[in-house]
Design a protein around this motif. Structure first.
Motif, PDB file in Angstrom:
ATOM      1  N   GLU A 176     -10.445 -21.969 -18.168  1.00 33.20           N
ATOM      2  CA  GLU A 176     -10.174 -20.826 -19.036  1.00 33.20           C
ATOM      3  C   GLU A 176     -11.311 -19.779 -18.931  1.00 33.20           C
ATOM      4  O   GLU A 176     -11.050 -18.574 -18.871  1.00 33.20           O
ATOM      5  CB  GLU A 176      -9.998 -21.298 -20.479  1.00 33.20           C
ATOM      6  N   ALA A 177     -12.540 -20.262 -18.861  1.00 34.58           N
ATOM      7  CA  ALA A 177     -13.672 -19.328 -18.745  1.00 34.58           C
ATOM      8  C   ALA A 177     -13.566 -18.541 -17.444  1.00 34.58           C
ATOM      9  O   ALA A 177     -13.758 -17.317 -17.422  1.00 34.58           O
ATOM     10  CB  ALA A 177     -14.985 -20.104 -18.800  1.00 34.58           C
ATOM     11  N   LEU A 178     -13.233 -19.243 -16.353  1.00 38.58           N
ATOM     12  CA  LEU A 178     -13.133 -18.553 -15.063  1.00 38.58           C
ATOM     13  C   LEU A 178     -11.974 -17.553 -15.076  1.00 38.58           C
ATOM     14  O   LEU A 178     -12.073 -16.451 -14.538  1.00 38.58           O
ATOM     15  CB  LEU A 178     -12.943 -19.569 -13.931  1.00 38.58           C
ATOM     16  N   ARG A 179     -10.879 -17.963 -15.712  1.00 37.87           N
ATOM     17  CA  ARG A 179      -9.727 -17.057 -15.785  1.00 37.87           C
ATOM     18  C   ARG A 179     -10.112 -15.759 -16.511  1.00 37.87           C
ATOM     19  O   ARG A 179      -9.793 -14.657 -16.076  1.00 37.87           O
ATOM     20  CB  ARG A 179      -8.587 -17.756 -16.532  1.00 37.87           C
ATOM     21  N   ARG A 180     -10.869 -15.903 -17.590  1.00 44.93           N
ATOM     22  CA  ARG A 180     -11.269 -14.721 -18.358  1.00 44.93           C
ATOM     23  C   ARG A 180     -12.224 -13.828 -17.555  1.00 44.93           C
ATOM     24  O   ARG A 180     -12.147 -12.609 -17.649  1.00 44.93           O
ATOM     25  CB  ARG A 180     -11.922 -15.133 -19.681  1.00 44.93           C
ATOM     26  N   LEU A 181     -13.107 -14.455 -16.792  1.00 45.05           N
ATOM     27  CA  LEU A 181     -14.010 -13.652 -15.952  1.00 45.05           C
ATOM     28  C   LEU A 181     -13.193 -12.846 -14.946  1.00 45.05           C
ATOM     29  O   LEU A 181     -13.464 -11.667 -14.705  1.00 45.05           O
ATOM     30  CB  LEU A 181     -15.000 -14.561 -15.214  1.00 45.05           C
ATOM     31  N   GLY A 182     -12.171 -13.505 -14.377  1.00 43.74           N
ATOM     32  CA  GLY A 182     -11.291 -12.822 -13.424  1.00 43.74           C
ATOM     33  C   GLY A 182     -10.591 -11.648 -14.080  1.00 43.74           C
ATOM     34  O   GLY A 182     -10.479 -10.551 -13.509  1.00 43.74           O
ATOM     35  N   GLU A 183     -10.141 -11.878 -15.308  1.00 46.31           N
ATOM     36  CA  GLU A 183      -9.437 -10.838 -16.059  1.00 46.31           C
ATOM     37  C   GLU A 183     -10.317  -9.613 -16.298  1.00 46.31           C
ATOM     38  O   GLU A 183      -9.833  -8.488 -16.367  1.00 46.31           O
ATOM     39  CB  GLU A 183      -9.023 -11.404 -17.412  1.00 46.31           C
ATOM     40  N   GLU A 184     -11.624  -9.900 -16.440  1.00 44.65           N
ATOM     41  CA  GLU A 184     -12.568  -8.794 -16.641  1.00 44.65           C
ATOM     42  C   GLU A 184     -12.855  -8.050 -15.351  1.00 44.65           C
ATOM     43  O   GLU A 184     -13.701  -7.148 -15.312  1.00 44.65           O
ATOM     44  CB  GLU A 184     -13.902  -9.318 -17.203  1.00 44.65           C
ATOM     45  N   GLY A 185     -12.211  -8.468 -14.260  1.00 44.25           N
ATOM     46  CA  GLY A 185     -12.349  -7.755 -13.003  1.00 44.25           C
ATOM     47  C   GLY A 185     -13.464  -8.296 -12.114  1.00 44.25           C
ATOM     48  O   GLY A 185     -13.841  -7.663 -11.127  1.00 44.25           O
ATOM     49  N   LYS A 186     -14.002  -9.455 -12.483  1.00 44.20           N
ATOM     50  CA  LYS A 186     -15.067 -10.013 -11.644  1.00 44.20           C
ATOM     51  C   LYS A 186     -14.452 -10.859 -10.535  1.00 44.20           C
ATOM     52  O   LYS A 186     -13.408 -11.479 -10.732  1.00 44.20           O
ATOM     53  CB  LYS A 186     -16.003 -10.871 -12.500  1.00 44.20           C
ATOM     54  N   SER A 237     -19.104 -31.047 -24.876  1.00 50.78           N
ATOM     55  CA  SER A 237     -20.326 -30.346 -25.281  1.00 50.78           C
ATOM     56  C   SER A 237     -20.969 -29.639 -24.088  1.00 50.78           C
ATOM     57  O   SER A 237     -21.537 -28.554 -24.247  1.00 50.78           O
ATOM     58  CB  SER A 237     -21.306 -31.310 -25.945  1.00 50.78           C
ATOM     59  N   GLY A 238     -20.871 -30.241 -22.901  1.00 46.91           N
ATOM     60  CA  GLY A 238     -21.413 -29.600 -21.705  1.00 46.91           C
ATOM     61  C   GLY A 238     -20.642 -28.342 -21.363  1.00 46.91           C
ATOM     62  O   GLY A 238     -21.221 -27.296 -21.020  1.00 46.91           O
ATOM     63  N   ALA A 239     -19.319 -28.421 -21.471  1.00 45.03           N
ATOM     64  CA  ALA A 239     -18.492 -27.259 -21.152  1.00 45.03           C
ATOM     65  C   ALA A 239     -18.754 -26.127 -22.149  1.00 45.03           C
ATOM     66  O   ALA A 239     -18.783 -24.950 -21.787  1.00 45.03           O
ATOM     67  CB  ALA A 239     -17.014 -27.648 -21.155  1.00 45.03           C
ATOM     68  N   GLU A 240     -19.002 -26.512 -23.390  1.00 47.07           N
ATOM     69  CA  GLU A 240     -19.328 -25.502 -24.414  1.00 47.07           C
ATOM     70  C   GLU A 240     -20.615 -24.783 -24.019  1.00 47.07           C
ATOM     71  O   GLU A 240     -20.736 -23.560 -24.136  1.00 47.07           O
ATOM     72  CB  GLU A 240     -19.475 -26.196 -25.781  1.00 47.07           C
ATOM     73  N   ASN A 241     -21.563 -25.588 -23.531  1.00 48.35           N
ATOM     74  CA  ASN A 241     -22.844 -25.041 -23.093  1.00 48.35           C
ATOM     75  C   ASN A 241     -22.649 -24.022 -21.958  1.00 48.35           C
ATOM     76  O   ASN A 241     -23.220 -22.931 -21.964  1.00 48.35           O
ATOM     77  CB  ASN A 241     -23.700 -26.229 -22.637  1.00 48.35           C
ATOM     78  N   VAL A 242     -21.781 -24.388 -20.999  1.00 53.28           N
ATOM     79  CA  VAL A 242     -21.506 -23.483 -19.870  1.00 53.28           C
ATOM     80  C   VAL A 242     -20.859 -22.202 -20.376  1.00 53.28           C
ATOM     81  O   VAL A 242     -21.247 -21.090 -20.011  1.00 53.28           O
ATOM     82  CB  VAL A 242     -20.558 -24.155 -18.852  1.00 53.28           C
ATOM     83  N   MET A 243     -19.879 -22.370 -21.251  1.00 56.47           N
ATOM     84  CA  MET A 243     -19.176 -21.187 -21.760  1.00 56.47           C
ATOM     85  C   MET A 243     -20.126 -20.251 -22.466  1.00 56.47           C
ATOM     86  O   MET A 243     -20.059 -19.040 -22.313  1.00 56.47           O
ATOM     87  CB  MET A 243     -18.114 -21.619 -22.756  1.00 56.47           C
ATOM     88  N   ARG A 244     -21.025 -20.844 -23.270  1.00 56.42           N
ATOM     89  CA  ARG A 244     -21.974 -20.032 -24.021  1.00 56.42           C
ATOM     90  C   ARG A 244     -22.833 -19.223 -23.044  1.00 56.42           C
ATOM     91  O   ARG A 244     -23.123 -18.068 -23.275  1.00 56.42           O
ATOM     92  CB  ARG A 244     -22.842 -20.943 -24.887  1.00 56.42           C
ATOM     93  N   GLU A 245     -23.218 -19.871 -21.954  1.00 60.66           N
ATOM     94  CA  GLU A 245     -24.070 -19.197 -20.978  1.00 60.66           C
ATOM     95  C   GLU A 245     -23.344 -18.062 -20.259  1.00 60.66           C
ATOM     96  O   GLU A 245     -23.938 -17.048 -19.937  1.00 60.66           O
ATOM     97  CB  GLU A 245     -24.579 -20.202 -19.935  1.00 60.66           C
ATOM     98  N   ILE A 246     -22.072 -18.274 -19.967  1.00 62.25           N
ATOM     99  CA  ILE A 246     -21.405 -17.261 -19.139  1.00 62.25           C
ATOM    100  C   ILE A 246     -20.592 -16.259 -19.940  1.00 62.25           C
ATOM    101  O   ILE A 246     -20.117 -15.273 -19.396  1.00 62.25           O
ATOM    102  CB  ILE A 246     -20.545 -17.886 -18.010  1.00 62.25           C
ATOM    103  N   ALA A 247     -20.485 -16.523 -21.266  1.00 60.75           N
ATOM    104  CA  ALA A 247     -19.662 -15.603 -22.056  1.00 60.75           C
ATOM    105  C   ALA A 247     -20.504 -14.457 -22.602  1.00 60.75           C
ATOM    106  O   ALA A 247     -21.045 -14.560 -23.687  1.00 60.75           O
ATOM    107  CB  ALA A 247     -18.997 -16.361 -23.205  1.00 60.75           C
ATOM    108  N   SER A 248     -20.663 -13.412 -21.811  1.00 64.19           N
ATOM    109  CA  SER A 248     -21.212 -12.188 -22.409  1.00 64.19           C
ATOM    110  C   SER A 248     -20.497 -11.019 -21.747  1.00 64.19           C
ATOM    111  O   SER A 248     -20.700 -10.740 -20.572  1.00 64.19           O
ATOM    112  CB  SER A 248     -22.729 -12.114 -22.245  1.00 64.19           C
ATOM    113  N   PRO A 249     -19.615 -10.401 -22.509  1.00 65.52           N
ATOM    114  CA  PRO A 249     -18.668  -9.429 -21.955  1.00 65.52           C
ATOM    115  C   PRO A 249     -19.366  -8.277 -21.235  1.00 65.52           C
ATOM    116  O   PRO A 249     -18.820  -7.713 -20.290  1.00 65.52           O
ATOM    117  CB  PRO A 249     -17.913  -8.913 -23.176  1.00 65.52           C
ATOM    118  N   ASP A 250     -20.604  -7.974 -21.653  1.00 67.47           N
ATOM    119  CA  ASP A 250     -21.257  -6.813 -21.039  1.00 67.47           C
ATOM    120  C   ASP A 250     -22.148  -7.212 -19.866  1.00 67.47           C
ATOM    121  O   ASP A 250     -22.961  -6.430 -19.395  1.00 67.47           O
ATOM    122  CB  ASP A 250     -22.071  -6.061 -22.106  1.00 67.47           C
ATOM    123  N   ASP A 251     -22.015  -8.467 -19.401  1.00 72.62           N
ATOM    124  CA  ASP A 251     -22.829  -8.915 -18.276  1.00 72.62           C
ATOM    125  C   ASP A 251     -22.421  -8.105 -17.038  1.00 72.62           C
ATOM    126  O   ASP A 251     -21.276  -8.153 -16.599  1.00 72.62           O
ATOM    127  CB  ASP A 251     -22.583 -10.421 -18.046  1.00 72.62           C
TER     128      ASP A 251
END
Ligand SMILES: NC(=O)CC[C@H](N)C(=O)O
Length: 444
Positions: free
Chosen positions: A382-392, A343-357
């Motif tokens: 997985e969240a960090l990997r996706r952020l990397g994929e977005e070029g961050k 549930s904590g990890a879900e919370n983190v993902m929700r906070e950092i998952a916004s593609p237009d950030d």
């Protein structure tokens, strides 16, 4: 300061001492002759501290309380599927010594009733193992849970064998259906030896704490059961450990537990504590009357019920900062704290998952996290990997390596993992000065 816990245990025993209700087990001579006044309790923490009160060194036979431990030993030796093939995991709602067999599968319903436990005993040491070999597997196995060498009381075993008509009937039933393949008399003798191993409440509390700790003995540090087998044992104890009183026990007390007709009773609170009581007079289910009452009051007084929903954890996001660094890059640092599970990890993902950030650099600061379980770890990776994929540009501040990502087999390609200030100096921080300064400040 003298710890208040021993006083609390003394008071708890005194509150129940006057209760003389119940009956002694009469079909095992040594149990019928036991002193009905004996009363004891012991509690073991997961770091091996024992608190006790009453007759806590008095030894009695383990009886049915051996069943979960021997189930665990058989699961380790044969593997879970092979054991499930022989004995199911469904509660019966019947007495422990019922001549019981599942009509459709032809198997004993669970390993906590005698039919299941006798079958489990027959699996030890493989087919055609001798009585002496199985007895030694049992004695040595139970000793590993207790953290000391236990012994079989031959006198108790001989007395039970004289009156073992019911268990011999069960074993013959099992043999006639080919559930057991060895000589039924010998299997029952071995099972009776298993029930005649002597323990004190201190031993039982330690054995319970081994299960509470996921299979590791708190004193010896020995891993006795794998985490998966340990969970299997506790699951079966929770649903079947109290036989035909399992539902009442689970709702009222809420601690997976096992009783024995000697008057012992132990309970396991996973991740917290092992508890054992002794008082020989039994209720109609074969469970210690005063033991069960003590468990009820302990559960209420100490808030032990496993189904108490924990207070929702405080936010695991400690800080979430954004700033523009000297190079004009937008930097976001999310700092986490505490214990992170799904549930904590879900919370983190929700906070950092916004593609237009509109950030260029994302830093996750784990310095205040004291534990992350495997599922949460995978989600965050997985969240960090996706952020990397977005070029961050992704940076992980993890000096304790709680993510287990540093080292040669890094699970996070493309993520810069900062562990020590030394490493920091060599790192191309691409303008990440504030992250670095903030990090270096707090890591000495
Ligand atoms: N519930 C129990 O403790 C039963 C154990 C006892 N040895 C029996 O098989 O009957």
């Amino acid at each position: 300061m003298r710890s208040p816990i021993p006083d609390f245990l003394d008071e708890t025993l005194e509150r129940h001492r006057h209760d003389r209700s119940g009956a002694m087990a009469d079909y095992i001579p040594d149990l019928a002759a036991a002193d009905p006044n004996k009363l004891a309790i012991s509690i073991s923490t997961l770091d091996g501290v024992l608190y006790d009160s009453g007759d806590s060194d008095f030894e009695f036979s383990i009886q049915s309380m051996s069943k979960p431990f021997i189930y665990g030993i058989a699961l380790e030796a044969l593997g879970i599927p092979a054991v499930l093939d022989k004995v199911g995991v469904e509660p019966t709602g019947e007495a422990f010594n019922e001549l019981s067999l599942d009509k459709t599968s032809g198997k004993p319903l669970n390993p906590m009733i005698n039919a299941g436990a006798i079958t489990i005993h027959s699996l030890l040491g493989g087919q055609n193992a001798t009585l002496a070999e199985r007895t030694e597997i049992v004695r040595a196995g139970l000793s590993r849970f207790a953290g000391r060498q236990l012994r079989v009381d031959e006198h108790i075993a001989a007395g039970e064998w004289q009156q073992a008509y019911r268990n011999i009937a069960i074993a013959n039933m099992l043999r006639s259906y080919d559930v057991i393949t060895d000589d039924p008399d010998e299997v029952v003798q071995g099972y009776i030896n298993q029930c005649s191993v002597l323990v004190s409440v201190r031993d039982l509390a330690m054995m319970a704490a081994t299960l509470a700790g996921g299979g590791v003995n708190p004193i010896t540090g020995e891993r006795v059961l794998s985490p998966r087998v340990n969970r299997q044992v506790l699951g079966v104890m929770m649903t079947c450990g109290m036989y035909d009183a399992a539902g009442d026990w689970m709702t009222e007390v809420g601690v997976p537990a096992k009783s024995g007709v000697s008057g012992g009773l132990f309970g396991v609170l996973p991740g917290q504590v092992g508890i054992a009581t002794y008082s020989p007079k039994l209720d109609k289910h074969g469970t210690s009357v005063r033991g069960a009452k003590i468990f009820r009051s302990l559960s209420a007084d100490l808030g032990l019920h496993i189904m108490n929903a924990p207070e929702p954890a405080r936010s695991i996001i400690r800080r979430d900062r954004r700033f523009v660094d000297a190079k004009g890059d937008m930097v976001r640092i999310v700092s986490l704290q505490g214990l992170i599970q799904w549930s904590g990890a879900e919370n983190v993902m929700r906070e950092i998952a916004s593609p237009d950030d509109a950030i260029d650099v994302f830093a996750l600061d784990l310095r205040r996290v004291y534990s992350i379980n495997e599922v949460a770890r995978r989600m965050i990776v997985e969240a960090l990997r996706r952020l990397g994929e977005e070029g961050k540009q992704v940076v992980l501040l993890d000096p304790e390596n709680s993510m287990g990502c540093s080292g040669p087999a890094s699970a996070l390609p493309g993520v810069e993992i900062l562990e020590s200030p030394k490493q920091l100096r060599n790192l191309d921080l691409r303008g990440l000065r504030r992250v670095r300064d903030d990090f270096a400040d707090q890591v000495s």
